[in-house]
Design a protein around this motif. Structure first.
Motif, PDB file in Angstrom:
ATOM      1  N   LYS A  73       5.579  -1.548 -10.152  1.00  0.00           N
ATOM      2  CA  LYS A  73       4.550  -0.750  -9.497  1.00  0.00           C
ATOM      3  C   LYS A  73       3.573  -1.641  -8.747  1.00  0.00           C
ATOM      4  CE  LYS A  73       0.854   2.543 -10.578  1.00  0.00           C
ATOM      5  NZ  LYS A  73       0.141   3.266 -11.661  1.00  0.00           N
ATOM      6  N   GLN A  74       3.191  -2.746  -9.359  1.00  0.00           N
ATOM      7  CA  GLN A  74       2.291  -3.677  -8.682  1.00  0.00           C
ATOM      8  C   GLN A  74       2.964  -4.279  -7.451  1.00  0.00           C
ATOM      9  OE1 GLN A  74       0.765  -6.616 -11.471  1.00  0.00           O
ATOM     10  NE2 GLN A  74      -1.133  -5.421 -11.598  1.00  0.00           N
ATOM     11  N   ARG A  75       4.264  -4.608  -7.567  1.00  0.00           N
ATOM     12  CA  ARG A  75       4.983  -5.184  -6.432  1.00  0.00           C
ATOM     13  C   ARG A  75       5.024  -4.195  -5.273  1.00  0.00           C
ATOM     14  NH1 ARG A  75      11.152  -5.330  -7.327  1.00  0.00           N
ATOM     15  NH2 ARG A  75      10.665  -3.126  -6.971  1.00  0.00           N
ATOM     16  N   ASN A  76       5.314  -2.923  -5.566  1.00  0.00           N
ATOM     17  CA  ASN A  76       5.367  -1.897  -4.520  1.00  0.00           C
ATOM     18  C   ASN A  76       4.004  -1.705  -3.864  1.00  0.00           C
ATOM     19  OD1 ASN A  76       8.051  -1.549  -5.150  1.00  0.00           O
ATOM     20  ND2 ASN A  76       7.688   0.222  -6.480  1.00  0.00           N
ATOM     21  N   GLN A  77       2.925  -1.735  -4.701  1.00  0.00           N
ATOM     22  CA  GLN A  77       1.586  -1.593  -4.137  1.00  0.00           C
ATOM     23  C   GLN A  77       1.239  -2.756  -3.224  1.00  0.00           C
ATOM     24  OE1 GLN A  77      -0.938  -1.198  -7.559  1.00  0.00           O
ATOM     25  NE2 GLN A  77      -0.688   1.024  -7.697  1.00  0.00           N
ATOM     26  N   LEU A  78       1.647  -3.963  -3.634  1.00  0.00           N
ATOM     27  CA  LEU A  78       1.391  -5.141  -2.809  1.00  0.00           C
ATOM     28  C   LEU A  78       2.167  -5.064  -1.496  1.00  0.00           C
ATOM     29  CD1 LEU A  78       0.063  -7.899  -2.523  1.00  0.00           C
ATOM     30  CD2 LEU A  78       2.010  -8.897  -3.725  1.00  0.00           C
ATOM     31  N   ALA A  79       3.427  -4.629  -1.585  1.00  0.00           N
ATOM     32  CA  ALA A  79       4.242  -4.519  -0.374  1.00  0.00           C
ATOM     33  C   ALA A  79       3.643  -3.481   0.578  1.00  0.00           C
ATOM     34  CB  ALA A  79       5.664  -4.138  -0.750  1.00  0.00           C
ATOM     35  N   LEU A  80       3.227  -2.335   0.029  1.00  0.00           N
ATOM     36  CA  LEU A  80       2.640  -1.291   0.873  1.00  0.00           C
ATOM     37  C   LEU A  80       1.347  -1.774   1.519  1.00  0.00           C
ATOM     38  CD1 LEU A  80       2.689   1.637   1.857  1.00  0.00           C
ATOM     39  CD2 LEU A  80       1.476   2.286  -0.239  1.00  0.00           C
ATOM     40  N   SER A  81       0.513  -2.486   0.753  1.00  0.00           N
ATOM     41  CA  SER A  81      -0.730  -3.013   1.311  1.00  0.00           C
ATOM     42  C   SER A  81      -0.452  -4.004   2.433  1.00  0.00           C
ATOM     43  CB  SER A  81      -1.551  -3.697   0.205  1.00  0.00           C
ATOM     44  OG  SER A  81      -1.881  -2.781  -0.809  1.00  0.00           O
ATOM     45  N   THR A  82       0.583  -4.837   2.262  1.00  0.00           N
ATOM     46  CA  THR A  82       0.948  -5.819   3.287  1.00  0.00           C
ATOM     47  C   THR A  82       1.391  -5.126   4.570  1.00  0.00           C
ATOM     48  OG1 THR A  82       1.623  -7.365   1.541  1.00  0.00           O
ATOM     49  CG2 THR A  82       2.404  -7.795   3.786  1.00  0.00           C
ATOM     50  N   VAL A  83       2.234  -4.080   4.432  1.00  0.00           N
ATOM     51  CA  VAL A  83       2.713  -3.339   5.606  1.00  0.00           C
ATOM     52  C   VAL A  83       1.543  -2.702   6.350  1.00  0.00           C
ATOM     53  CG1 VAL A  83       4.056  -1.318   6.333  1.00  0.00           C
ATOM     54  CG2 VAL A  83       5.007  -2.918   4.669  1.00  0.00           C
ATOM     55  N   VAL A  84       0.622  -2.096   5.604  1.00  0.00           N
ATOM     56  CA  VAL A  84      -0.529  -1.458   6.240  1.00  0.00           C
ATOM     57  C   VAL A  84      -1.370  -2.482   6.993  1.00  0.00           C
ATOM     58  CG1 VAL A  84      -2.710  -0.257   5.773  1.00  0.00           C
ATOM     59  CG2 VAL A  84      -0.612   0.459   4.616  1.00  0.00           C
ATOM     60  N   LEU A  85      -1.584  -3.647   6.398  1.00  0.00           N
ATOM     61  CA  LEU A  85      -2.361  -4.687   7.062  1.00  0.00           C
ATOM     62  C   LEU A  85      -1.676  -5.186   8.332  1.00  0.00           C
ATOM     63  CD1 LEU A  85      -3.619  -6.766   3.998  1.00  0.00           C
ATOM     64  CD2 LEU A  85      -5.011  -5.398   5.558  1.00  0.00           C
ATOM     65  N   LEU A  86      -0.355  -5.354   8.279  1.00  0.00           N
ATOM     66  CA  LEU A  86       0.387  -5.814   9.452  1.00  0.00           C
ATOM     67  C   LEU A  86       0.328  -4.784  10.579  1.00  0.00           C
ATOM     68  CD1 LEU A  86       3.528  -7.468   7.795  1.00  0.00           C
ATOM     69  CD2 LEU A  86       1.661  -8.620   9.013  1.00  0.00           C
ATOM     70  N   LEU A  87       0.503  -3.508  10.236  1.00  0.00           N
ATOM     71  CA  LEU A  87       0.420  -2.456  11.249  1.00  0.00           C
ATOM     72  C   LEU A  87      -0.963  -2.408  11.879  1.00  0.00           C
ATOM     73  CD1 LEU A  87       2.412   0.480   9.556  1.00  0.00           C
ATOM     74  CD2 LEU A  87       3.083  -0.868  11.565  1.00  0.00           C
ATOM     75  N   SER A  88      -1.987  -2.577  11.043  1.00  0.00           N
ATOM     76  CA  SER A  88      -3.354  -2.586  11.567  1.00  0.00           C
ATOM     77  C   SER A  88      -3.549  -3.740  12.534  1.00  0.00           C
ATOM     78  CB  SER A  88      -4.362  -2.695  10.412  1.00  0.00           C
ATOM     79  OG  SER A  88      -4.220  -1.601   9.533  1.00  0.00           O
ATOM     80  N   LEU A  89      -2.969  -4.901  12.202  1.00  0.00           N
ATOM     81  CA  LEU A  89      -3.084  -6.073  13.057  1.00  0.00           C
ATOM     82  C   LEU A  89      -2.368  -5.851  14.394  1.00  0.00           C
ATOM     83  CD1 LEU A  89      -4.022  -8.999  13.395  1.00  0.00           C
ATOM     84  CD2 LEU A  89      -1.905  -9.729  12.297  1.00  0.00           C
ATOM     85  N   VAL A  90      -1.173  -5.243  14.337  1.00  0.00           N
ATOM     86  CA  VAL A  90      -0.399  -4.978  15.554  1.00  0.00           C
ATOM     87  C   VAL A  90      -1.168  -4.003  16.442  1.00  0.00           C
ATOM     88  CG1 VAL A  90       1.688  -3.891  16.447  1.00  0.00           C
ATOM     89  CG2 VAL A  90       1.838  -5.474  14.533  1.00  0.00           C
ATOM     90  N   VAL A  91      -1.728  -2.960  15.854  1.00  0.00           N
ATOM     91  CA  VAL A  91      -2.472  -1.962  16.635  1.00  0.00           C
ATOM     92  C   VAL A  91      -3.702  -2.609  17.272  1.00  0.00           C
ATOM     93  CG1 VAL A  91      -3.878   0.133  16.458  1.00  0.00           C
ATOM     94  CG2 VAL A  91      -1.672  -0.003  15.272  1.00  0.00           C
ATOM     95  N   ALA A  92      -4.386  -3.457  16.509  1.00  0.00           N
ATOM     96  CA  ALA A  92      -5.578  -4.112  17.054  1.00  0.00           C
ATOM     97  C   ALA A  92      -5.221  -5.010  18.227  1.00  0.00           C
ATOM     98  CB  ALA A  92      -6.253  -4.920  15.931  1.00  0.00           C
ATOM     99  N   ILE A  93      -4.102  -5.746  18.127  1.00  0.00           N
ATOM    100  CA  ILE A  93      -3.671  -6.632  19.216  1.00  0.00           C
ATOM    101  C   ILE A  93      -3.294  -5.811  20.442  1.00  0.00           C
ATOM    102  CG2 ILE A  93      -1.909  -8.273  19.942  1.00  0.00           C
ATOM    103  CD1 ILE A  93      -1.882  -9.304  17.047  1.00  0.00           C
ATOM    104  N   ALA A  94      -2.574  -4.672  20.204  1.00  0.00           N
ATOM    105  CA  ALA A  94      -2.133  -3.828  21.310  1.00  0.00           C
ATOM    106  C   ALA A  94      -3.315  -3.231  22.056  1.00  0.00           C
ATOM    107  CB  ALA A  94      -1.223  -2.711  20.777  1.00  0.00           C
TER     108      ALA A  94
END
Length: 402
Positions: free
Chosen positions: A379-400
């Motif tokens: 459960k912790q691993r899945n939460q960490l993975a989901l948090s990482t994906v959200v952060l990456l998407l936020s970064l991509v949107v900010a750059i775009a």
């Protein structure tokens, strides 16, 4: 033969008292001389009437004129007359009314403890309260003699001594290391509080644990629910002596005050108090826990029995889902008390080894309620993975967007 009445604090003067009355307290008798002849006793003070004559004079007067005559005598004679005059209770109350509470306290302060408590018992309730406040003021100023006096007072009357200490703790409105610290130092041992009646013990402990704010415009004082510098050590000493009795004394306090006490003592002692609350005062248990920071409450519950945890309702099992985050949040809630323990506490610094032990215990308690199995870590691993994906998407949107 002439004898000079002298002695030690709390003692009685040598020689046979006039009329077979009680001995004169040593401090009360300074300046008086006894002339003993065959078969009689005559006390003179530089040509003044004898003590027997003074007493006879008071006995034939009404109380108002007796008061006037009493006030003309020196302190030594006044104290002797108080011990012999049949209407001394009326006289003392009249002193409070006509001369004021300060004058009455000046007369009483310095008496042997048993006599002082006897005289206080003769005062009307409203007079007794004000005189006790005046006596507390004198104790606060008596830096050398106060410890011995308080011990003597406590042996003669614990209740009235506790009242004096309460009034003394309220005299100072400045920094923490003021009157409250002095009052704690004057306690005849922590066990003195445990021996008082429940209501008296609660009032005294409350006055020693919490600071008082500046005087209000109406003359009152506003209680600040912030423990004094001496509070942690005093509470821990009391819990060591009798955790059950201390809990009973604390229970009448506001839940926020009890929670403040738990926050500032070591987890071992806080846990012992909470165990007693969960077993004997279930109606207050959840109320107190709700006043604690959630990480701290969860850490304490992690060290409680299953029965005690089940009584905590929604607080049971509070967690972010991340062990190290839980532990860090819990340490932050304990940061101020831990730093306070490193500072000077009544002349004694808490050893660094004890602080390290406390930090380790807090960390262990904060993480002990987690279930350490495969599902938990997945459960912790899945939460960490989901948090990482959200952060990456936020970064991509900010750059775009730029």
């Amino acid at each position: 033969m002439r004898e000079q009445h002298e002695g030690n604090i709390g003692g009685t003067a040598s020689g046979t008292p006039p009329e077979g009355g009680p001995g004169v307290d040593a401090r009360d008798a300074r300046g008086l001389q006894v002339n003993q002849g065959s078969g009689n006793s005559q006390v003179n003070n530089f040509g003044q009437p004898s003590l027997k004559d003074d007493l006879r004079n008071l006995n034939v007067r009404d109380i108002e004129s007796a008061f006037d005559e009493f006030c003309k005598r020196d302190r030594g004679r006044q104290l002797w007359l108080l011990s012999e005059y049949p209407r001394s209770d009326e006289l003392l109350n009249l002193i409070c009314t006509r001369a004021g509470y300060e004058q009455c306290a000046d007369l009483l302060y310095g008496m042997a403890a048993d006599r002082l408590m006897q005289r206080l018992g003769q005062l009307q309730q409203e007079h007794r309260t004000e005189v006790l406040k005046q006596l507390a003021t004198r104790l606060a100023a008596d830096t050398e003699g106060a410890p011995a006096r308080v011990r003597e007072y406590a042996a003669a009357s614990r209740g009235r001594t506790a009242q004096m200490l309460v009034y003394m703790s309220r005299l100072h409105t400045g920094p923490e290391r003021g009157r409250t610290t002095t009052t704690v130092r004057l306690l005849p041992g922590p066990g003195f509080i445990l021996e008082l009646r429940d209501d008296a013990a609660t009032i005294l402990l409350k006055s020693l644990l919490f600071r008082y704010g500046p005087a209000a415009p109406d003359g009152g004082r506003q209680l600040i629910a912030s423990p004094t510098q001496e509070a942690p050590r005093l509470l821990e000493q009391l819990v060591t002596l009798d955790a059950e009795r201390v809990t009973a004394i604390l229970i009448p306090l506001d839940a926020a005050m009890i929670a403040a006490c738990l926050r500032h003592i070591r987890m071992t002692f806080a846990r012992r108090i909470l165990h007693k609350v969960s077993a004997d005062y279930t109606d207050r248990y959840e109320e107190i826990l709700e006043k604690l920071p959630r990480p701290m409450a969860a850490a304490l519950l992690g060290q409680m029995s299953p029965t005690a945890r089940s009584r905590a309702g929604a607080l049971d099992g509070w967690t972010t889902g991340w062990l190290w985050i839980d532990a860090c949040l819990t340490l932050l809630t304990y940061a101020a008390p831990i730093l306070t323990r490193l500072a000077d506490r009544g002349g004694r610094r808490l050893p660094a080894t004890e602080v390290r032990h406390e930090v380790h215990e807090i960390w262990r308690a904060a993480t002990s309620h987690a279930v350490k199995d495969g599902d938990y870590y997945r459960k912790q691993r899945n939460q960490l993975a989901l948090s990482t994906v959200v952060l990456l998407l936020s970064l991509v949107v900010a750059i775009a967007l730029h």
